[in-house]
Design a protein around this motif. Structure first.
Motif, PDB file in Angstrom:
ATOM      1  N   ASP A 109       0.812  -1.223   0.000  1.00  0.00           N
ATOM      2  CA  ASP A 109       0.000   0.000   0.000  1.00  0.00           C
ATOM      3  C   ASP A 109       0.839   1.263   0.000  1.00  0.00           C
ATOM      4  OD1 ASP A 109      -2.135  -1.665   0.040  1.00  0.00           O
ATOM      5  OD2 ASP A 109      -2.602  -1.399   2.181  1.00  0.00           O
ATOM      6  N   ILE A 110       1.923   1.270   0.784  1.00  0.00           N
ATOM      7  CA  ILE A 110       2.736   2.493   0.882  1.00  0.00           C
ATOM      8  C   ILE A 110       3.438   2.786  -0.442  1.00  0.00           C
ATOM      9  CG2 ILE A 110       4.711   3.570   2.041  1.00  0.00           C
ATOM     10  CD1 ILE A 110       3.941   2.044   4.561  1.00  0.00           C
ATOM     11  N   SER A 123       0.958   3.889  -3.128  1.00  0.00           N
ATOM     12  CA  SER A 123       0.548   5.283  -2.958  1.00  0.00           C
ATOM     13  C   SER A 123       1.644   6.232  -3.422  1.00  0.00           C
ATOM     14  CB  SER A 123       0.214   5.553  -1.488  1.00  0.00           C
ATOM     15  OG  SER A 123      -0.849   4.719  -1.065  1.00  0.00           O
ATOM     16  N   ARG A 124       2.923   5.893  -3.099  1.00  0.00           N
ATOM     17  CA  ARG A 124       4.022   6.761  -3.524  1.00  0.00           C
ATOM     18  C   ARG A 124       4.105   6.838  -5.041  1.00  0.00           C
ATOM     19  NH1 ARG A 124       8.725   6.688  -5.640  1.00  0.00           N
ATOM     20  NH2 ARG A 124       8.679   4.429  -5.912  1.00  0.00           N
ATOM     21  N   MET A 136       1.777   6.371  -7.158  1.00  0.00           N
ATOM     22  CA  MET A 136       0.633   7.111  -7.693  1.00  0.00           C
ATOM     23  C   MET A 136       0.864   8.614  -7.558  1.00  0.00           C
ATOM     24  SD  MET A 136      -3.356   7.056  -6.488  1.00  0.00           S
ATOM     25  CE  MET A 136      -3.631   5.391  -7.050  1.00  0.00           C
ATOM     26  N   VAL A 137       1.343   9.045  -6.361  1.00  0.00           N
ATOM     27  CA  VAL A 137       1.568  10.476  -6.140  1.00  0.00           C
ATOM     28  C   VAL A 137       2.634  11.005  -7.090  1.00  0.00           C
ATOM     29  CG1 VAL A 137       2.426  12.159  -4.478  1.00  0.00           C
ATOM     30  CG2 VAL A 137       0.778  10.432  -3.765  1.00  0.00           C
TER      31      VAL A 137
END
Length: 506
Positions: free
Chosen positions: A291-292, A295-296, A298-299
């Protein structure tokens, strides 16, 4: 009650609605009365303030189907009318006939119009409100000039269906609230111009109304400006010949259908991988990240997506129909040029193209932009150009405007020039126009003349119409149909222009 008691004595309300005591035409649908209110407003904007009952009665005879009309006085109105309507007075020097009420003459005029062929055909055309307004202006306009009095109230009757629904019980109160000298004066003017009104009603050019209904009468102006163009078209002596010629051409033109365009994205499959896309195109292995990290990525826009093929949109074309309106284009040449412009504009419009219309003589007149499904037909029929002839000035202005258009617009201009064979334009100006637009020409020869212009080789194509073709009806229609089809086909096959000027001509 339809009209609130607080408004019974308001002249703006009681004046027009109370005058319906004089009305002898009724429609089964209350919405027809609302259409009459709009006609009343639009005529006032044209400077023709008539009694509302006249606008209502005459308008319904041209707009409502006969089976929806009842012709006859409203119940209980005879006594009210006789109090304010005098007998008809003949002008001095004419032996007086037996005394006849002005209201009786009004009813007889309406009866004759209701039975006329023009009224019957107009009802079958299902005229729009704008066309009904110009018909009323044409038929009743002379009454305003013969009436030497102004209405004691403004023509600002509200567009409220509840106010006119089941209004008959309130008519006596509304009628008595305002002086009826204005209505009586209008009835007197109608009686004095009875034959003139009947002649205008019988001489309506229904073919022009039919053409305007087919092409869309209001396409370049709103409100009173549109009505002025329509009134000029229906009143122009030369318009009938143009209308008849246009109606010969339109059956083949109306068969045109817009071709379906291909989509800009591929329907099936993917073409590659990129960092932009939607979640349904996300590469499935990206879901393996925790997940982490997900998310990175994606950002920071590091996720990968399947991408589809995408073709750039083709530059749209803008068809610029330029019509010569100088003195050399009178008579048969004017009929052919304007009829051809109408047919060509409609053909291109049905094919999904955008069309602009413009007249010129010694100057360029304002552009008339055709809306989807509508052409400025009224403007084309009624336009008058009386400013001499100056081709150099006109085409210098056109070259400047086209250069500016190409500098700020992605559309590819195509100029269709319809003119006389003696249009001598400096070759340099034609070269400047060619840098910004594709140029086609239609040249109409005079009797015994020939085409001798030094810029013909710069045109994408041109057609020549000789005098013998203009004078023979079937040959004229064949020539115009061929020009319309050829111009449309060549324009569709034409590749978009890639040349773009950096600066406009000073």
């Amino acid at each position: 009650m339809p009209v609130p008691s607080s408004l019974i004595k308001d002249p703006v309300i009681a004046g027009p609605l109370g005058g319906l005591v004089f009305s002898v035409v009724r429609a089964n649908s209350p919405m027809m009365v609302m259409r009459a209110v709009r006609w009343y407003h639009d005529l006032a904007r044209l400077g023709l303030q008539l009694p509302f009952f006249m606008v209502h009665d005459f308008g319904l005879l041209y707009a409502a189907p006969k089976e929806q009309l009842e012709i006859g006085p409203r119940p209980g109105t005879d006594v009210l009318v006789q109090r304010v309507v005098p007998a008809f007075q003949q002008p001095p020097g004419i032996p007086p006939p037996p005394k006849v009420s002005l209201w009786t003459i009004y009813r007889s005029v309406l009866g004759e119009i209701a039975e006329s062929d023009a009224s019957s055909r107009a009802r079958s055309l299902r005229l729009t409100d704008d066309l009904v307004v110009v018909v009323l202006a044409r038929v009743l306009g002379s009454i305003v000039s013969r009436t030497n009095m102004k209405a004691p109230y403004a023509a600002s009757l509200p567009l409220d269906p509840e106010m006119v629904c089941d209004i008959d019980p309130q008519l006596p109160l509304l009628f008595a609230s305002v002086s009826r000298t204005f209505e009586a004066g209008a009835l007197d003017a109608l009686a004095r111009s009875r034959l003139h009104v009947l002649t205008l009603a019988d001489a309506l050019d229904l073919d022009t109304l039919r053409l305007l209904g087919m092409l869309g009468p209001e396409s370049t102006a709103a409100g009173a400006l549109a009505h002025v163009d329509l009134l000029a078209a229906i009143s122009s002596p030369a318009a009938n010949d143009i209308v008849n010629f246009s109606l010969e051409l339109l059956p083949s033109v109306l068969e045109t259908r817009s071709a379906r365009a291909a989509g800009t994205h591929a329907v099936h499959g993917y073409a590659g991988i990129g960092t932009k896309g939607s979640f349904d195109s996300l590469v499935l292995t990206e879901l393996a990240w925790d997940d982490i990290e997900f998310s990175r990525r994606m950002v920071e826009n590091e996720l990968f997506y399947y991408t589809r093929e995408q073709a750039p949109d083709e530059a749209r074309r803008l068809h610029y129909v330029l019509i010569d309106a100088s003195a050399s284009m009178r008579g048969d040449r004017q009929v052919f040029a304007r009829g051809l412009a109408i047919a060509l504009g409609k053909k291109l419009q049905l094919a999904g193209e955008e069309v602009w219309m413009r007249f010129f003589d010694s100057r360029l007149y304002d552009v008339q932009r055709a809306r989807p499904g509508q052409l400025p037909a009224a403007y084309l029929l009624g336009f008058k150009g009386e400013r001499g002839r100056n081709p150099a000035r006109v085409f210098a202005q056109l070259a400047t405007e086209l250069a500016l258009l190409r500098a700020r617009d992605q559309r590819d201009p195509v100029v269709h020039l319809i003119t006389h064979a003696a249009l001598h334009v400096p070759r340099q100006l034609v070269q400047e126009i060619k840098q910004s637009a594709h140029l086609f020409g239609v040249f109409i020869l005079p009797s015994g003349g020939d085409l001798d212009l030094d810029y013909l080789d710069l045109l994408e194509g041109h057609a020549v119409v000789d005098h013998a073709t203009l004078t023979e009806k079937s040959a004229r229609a064949r020539a115009a149909t061929k020009i319309v089809n050829d111009a449309s086909d060549v324009a569709n096959r034409m590749p978009p222009s890639t040349a773009r000027p950096n600066t406009a001509r000073p």
